[in-house]
Write a protein that holds these residues in place. Structure first.
Motif, PDB file in Angstrom:
ATOM      1  N   LEU A  46       0.809  -1.221   0.000  1.00  0.00           N
ATOM      2  CA  LEU A  46       0.000   0.000   0.000  1.00  0.00           C
ATOM      3  C   LEU A  46       0.844   1.274   0.000  1.00  0.00           C
ATOM      4  O   LEU A  46       0.329   2.348  -0.290  1.00  0.00           O
ATOM      5  N   ARG A  47       2.092   1.154   0.372  1.00  0.00           N
ATOM      6  CA  ARG A  47       3.016   2.297   0.457  1.00  0.00           C
ATOM      7  C   ARG A  47       2.374   3.490   1.180  1.00  0.00           C
ATOM      8  O   ARG A  47       2.413   4.627   0.708  1.00  0.00           O
ATOM      9  N   VAL A  48       1.779   3.218   2.326  1.00  0.00           N
ATOM     10  CA  VAL A  48       1.144   4.267   3.119  1.00  0.00           C
ATOM     11  C   VAL A  48       2.238   5.101   3.785  1.00  0.00           C
ATOM     12  O   VAL A  48       3.158   4.561   4.394  1.00  0.00           O
ATOM     13  N   HIS A  49       2.126   6.412   3.630  1.00  0.00           N
ATOM     14  CA  HIS A  49       3.071   7.306   4.285  1.00  0.00           C
ATOM     15  C   HIS A  49       2.412   8.663   4.511  1.00  0.00           C
ATOM     16  O   HIS A  49       1.485   9.049   3.802  1.00  0.00           O
ATOM     17  N   LYS A  50       2.925   9.344   5.516  1.00  0.00           N
ATOM     18  CA  LYS A  50       2.405  10.671   5.856  1.00  0.00           C
ATOM     19  C   LYS A  50       3.125  11.703   5.002  1.00  0.00           C
ATOM     20  O   LYS A  50       4.345  11.645   4.832  1.00  0.00           O
ATOM     21  N   LEU A  51       2.374  12.657   4.469  1.00  0.00           N
ATOM     22  CA  LEU A  51       2.972  13.721   3.686  1.00  0.00           C
ATOM     23  C   LEU A  51       3.650  14.715   4.628  1.00  0.00           C
ATOM     24  O   LEU A  51       3.116  15.029   5.702  1.00  0.00           O
ATOM     25  N   VAL A  52       4.795  15.188   4.231  1.00  0.00           N
ATOM     26  CA  VAL A  52       5.620  16.062   5.066  1.00  0.00           C
ATOM     27  C   VAL A  52       4.852  17.320   5.480  1.00  0.00           C
ATOM     28  O   VAL A  52       4.193  17.960   4.651  1.00  0.00           O
ATOM     29  N   ASN A  53       4.938  17.645   6.763  1.00  0.00           N
ATOM     30  CA  ASN A  53       4.356  18.853   7.341  1.00  0.00           C
ATOM     31  C   ASN A  53       2.841  18.965   7.162  1.00  0.00           C
ATOM     32  O   ASN A  53       2.305  20.073   7.028  1.00  0.00           O
ATOM     33  N   TRP A  57      -2.241  11.634   4.783  1.00  0.00           N
ATOM     34  CA  TRP A  57      -1.527  10.397   4.476  1.00  0.00           C
ATOM     35  C   TRP A  57      -1.837   9.998   3.033  1.00  0.00           C
ATOM     36  O   TRP A  57      -2.889  10.344   2.505  1.00  0.00           O
ATOM     37  N   SER A  58      -0.916   9.270   2.427  1.00  0.00           N
ATOM     38  CA  SER A  58      -1.105   8.781   1.065  1.00  0.00           C
ATOM     39  C   SER A  58      -1.104   7.259   1.070  1.00  0.00           C
ATOM     40  O   SER A  58      -0.279   6.631   1.737  1.00  0.00           O
ATOM     41  N   LEU A  59      -2.012   6.684   0.321  1.00  0.00           N
ATOM     42  CA  LEU A  59      -2.095   5.244   0.098  1.00  0.00           C
ATOM     43  C   LEU A  59      -1.987   5.048  -1.411  1.00  0.00           C
ATOM     44  O   LEU A  59      -2.675   5.730  -2.162  1.00  0.00           O
ATOM     45  N   THR A  60      -1.116   4.147  -1.843  1.00  0.00           N
ATOM     46  CA  THR A  60      -0.954   3.901  -3.271  1.00  0.00           C
ATOM     47  C   THR A  60      -1.758   2.665  -3.654  1.00  0.00           C
ATOM     48  O   THR A  60      -1.504   1.577  -3.147  1.00  0.00           O
ATOM     49  N   GLY A  65      -1.514   5.924  -8.865  1.00  0.00           N
ATOM     50  CA  GLY A  65      -2.804   6.027  -8.209  1.00  0.00           C
ATOM     51  C   GLY A  65      -2.733   6.232  -6.714  1.00  0.00           C
ATOM     52  O   GLY A  65      -2.891   5.276  -5.954  1.00  0.00           O
ATOM     53  N   PRO A  66      -2.518   7.468  -6.267  1.00  0.00           N
ATOM     54  CA  PRO A  66      -2.591   7.717  -4.837  1.00  0.00           C
ATOM     55  C   PRO A  66      -4.014   8.071  -4.388  1.00  0.00           C
ATOM     56  O   PRO A  66      -4.800   8.624  -5.158  1.00  0.00           O
ATOM     57  N   ALA A  67      -4.304   7.740  -3.172  1.00  0.00           N
ATOM     58  CA  ALA A  67      -5.530   8.186  -2.510  1.00  0.00           C
ATOM     59  C   ALA A  67      -5.083   8.851  -1.211  1.00  0.00           C
ATOM     60  O   ALA A  67      -4.274   8.281  -0.468  1.00  0.00           O
ATOM     61  N   LEU A  68      -5.559  10.046  -0.970  1.00  0.00           N
ATOM     62  CA  LEU A  68      -5.165  10.787   0.222  1.00  0.00           C
ATOM     63  C   LEU A  68      -6.248  10.693   1.286  1.00  0.00           C
ATOM     64  O   LEU A  68      -7.440  10.752   0.983  1.00  0.00           O
ATOM     65  N   PHE A  69      -5.794  10.563   2.525  1.00  0.00           N
ATOM     66  CA  PHE A  69      -6.722  10.497   3.646  1.00  0.00           C
ATOM     67  C   PHE A  69      -6.090  11.134   4.869  1.00  0.00           C
ATOM     68  O   PHE A  69      -4.899  11.396   4.913  1.00  0.00           O
ATOM     69  N   ARG A  70      -6.928  11.399   5.847  1.00  0.00           N
ATOM     70  CA  ARG A  70      -6.455  11.845   7.156  1.00  0.00           C
ATOM     71  C   ARG A  70      -7.281  11.121   8.203  1.00  0.00           C
ATOM     72  O   ARG A  70      -8.339  10.559   7.902  1.00  0.00           O
ATOM     73  N   TYR A  71      -6.774  11.128   9.397  1.00  0.00           N
ATOM     74  CA  TYR A  71      -7.523  10.543  10.495  1.00  0.00           C
ATOM     75  C   TYR A  71      -8.386  11.629  11.110  1.00  0.00           C
ATOM     76  O   TYR A  71      -7.926  12.741  11.368  1.00  0.00           O
ATOM     77  N   ALA A  80     -10.253   3.593  14.512  1.00  0.00           N
ATOM     78  CA  ALA A  80      -9.823   4.632  13.581  1.00  0.00           C
ATOM     79  C   ALA A  80     -11.014   5.201  12.817  1.00  0.00           C
ATOM     80  O   ALA A  80     -11.966   4.484  12.515  1.00  0.00           O
ATOM     81  N   HIS A  81     -10.935   6.494  12.531  1.00  0.00           N
ATOM     82  CA  HIS A  81     -11.908   7.146  11.659  1.00  0.00           C
ATOM     83  C   HIS A  81     -11.107   7.785  10.532  1.00  0.00           C
ATOM     84  O   HIS A  81     -10.233   8.622  10.767  1.00  0.00           O
ATOM     85  N   VAL A  82     -11.384   7.388   9.301  1.00  0.00           N
ATOM     86  CA  VAL A  82     -10.630   7.836   8.133  1.00  0.00           C
ATOM     87  C   VAL A  82     -11.484   8.802   7.324  1.00  0.00           C
ATOM     88  O   VAL A  82     -12.653   8.529   7.047  1.00  0.00           O
ATOM     89  N   VAL A  83     -10.885   9.929   6.950  1.00  0.00           N
ATOM     90  CA  VAL A  83     -11.541  10.911   6.088  1.00  0.00           C
ATOM     91  C   VAL A  83     -10.825  10.864   4.741  1.00  0.00           C
ATOM     92  O   VAL A  83      -9.654  11.225   4.641  1.00  0.00           O
ATOM     93  N   TRP A  84     -11.512  10.394   3.714  1.00  0.00           N
ATOM     94  CA  TRP A  84     -10.934  10.297   2.380  1.00  0.00           C
ATOM     95  C   TRP A  84     -10.982  11.671   1.721  1.00  0.00           C
ATOM     96  O   TRP A  84     -12.038  12.277   1.608  1.00  0.00           O
ATOM     97  N   GLU A  85      -9.807  12.156   1.284  1.00  0.00           N
ATOM     98  CA  GLU A  85      -9.659  13.515   0.776  1.00  0.00           C
ATOM     99  C   GLU A  85      -9.611  13.601  -0.746  1.00  0.00           C
ATOM    100  O   GLU A  85     -10.256  14.462  -1.335  1.00  0.00           O
ATOM    101  N   ALA A  86      -8.780  12.784  -1.387  1.00  0.00           N
ATOM    102  CA  ALA A  86      -8.569  12.891  -2.837  1.00  0.00           C
ATOM    103  C   ALA A  86      -8.133  11.539  -3.393  1.00  0.00           C
ATOM    104  O   ALA A  86      -7.568  10.705  -2.676  1.00  0.00           O
ATOM    105  N   ILE A  87      -8.372  11.339  -4.700  1.00  0.00           N
ATOM    106  CA  ILE A  87      -7.982  10.102  -5.375  1.00  0.00           C
ATOM    107  C   ILE A  87      -7.804  10.401  -6.863  1.00  0.00           C
ATOM    108  O   ILE A  87      -8.482  11.268  -7.413  1.00  0.00           O
ATOM    109  N   GLY A  88      -6.884   9.700  -7.488  1.00  0.00           N
ATOM    110  CA  GLY A  88      -6.667   9.867  -8.926  1.00  0.00           C
ATOM    111  C   GLY A  88      -5.222   9.603  -9.291  1.00  0.00           C
ATOM    112  O   GLY A  88      -4.561   8.787  -8.656  1.00  0.00           O
TER     113      GLY A  88
END
Length: 98
Positions: A46-53, A57-60, A65-71, A80-88
């Motif tokens: 999944l290559r999940v990692h937090k974006l700097v500053n 978080w990004s999930l590949t 194809g990244p999908a961005l989320f935050r807790y 956990a509660h996940v808020v899906w932000e962006a995908i594409g």
């Protein structure tokens, strides 16, 4: 059980994905949810990692194809509660001008 919400931007972007991209995201999402339920680390695929500053978080889910989320604030204590932000594509999600 983890909870989630989806922002309107994510919904619009998801709607623009082709069938193969949607299937790839659903497969990655199943692994992501299993990892959250297990309470351990994320699968390397999944290559999940937090974006700097940021708190984002990004999930590949695909090669481009990244999908961005935050807790978000947990709806269920201890879950956990996940808020899906962006995908594409990377260009779409990270707003690259190219």
């Amino acid at each position: 059980m983890p909870t989630y919400e989806v922002l309107a931007a994510f919904q619009r972007q998801y709607g623009k994905l082709d069938a193969a991209q949607k299937a790839a995201f659903r497969r990655a999402l199943a692994v992501f949810i299993a990892n959250l339920k297990a309470g351990g680390s994320f699968s390397p695929e999944l290559r999940v990692h937090k974006l700097v500053n940021t708190e984002i978080w990004s999930l590949t889910f695909a090669k481009d194809g990244p999908a961005l989320f935050r807790y978000g604030d947990g709806m269920t204590p201890g879950e956990a509660h996940v808020v899906w932000e962006a995908i594409g594509t990377h260009a779409e999600v990270y707003n690259f001008k190219g």
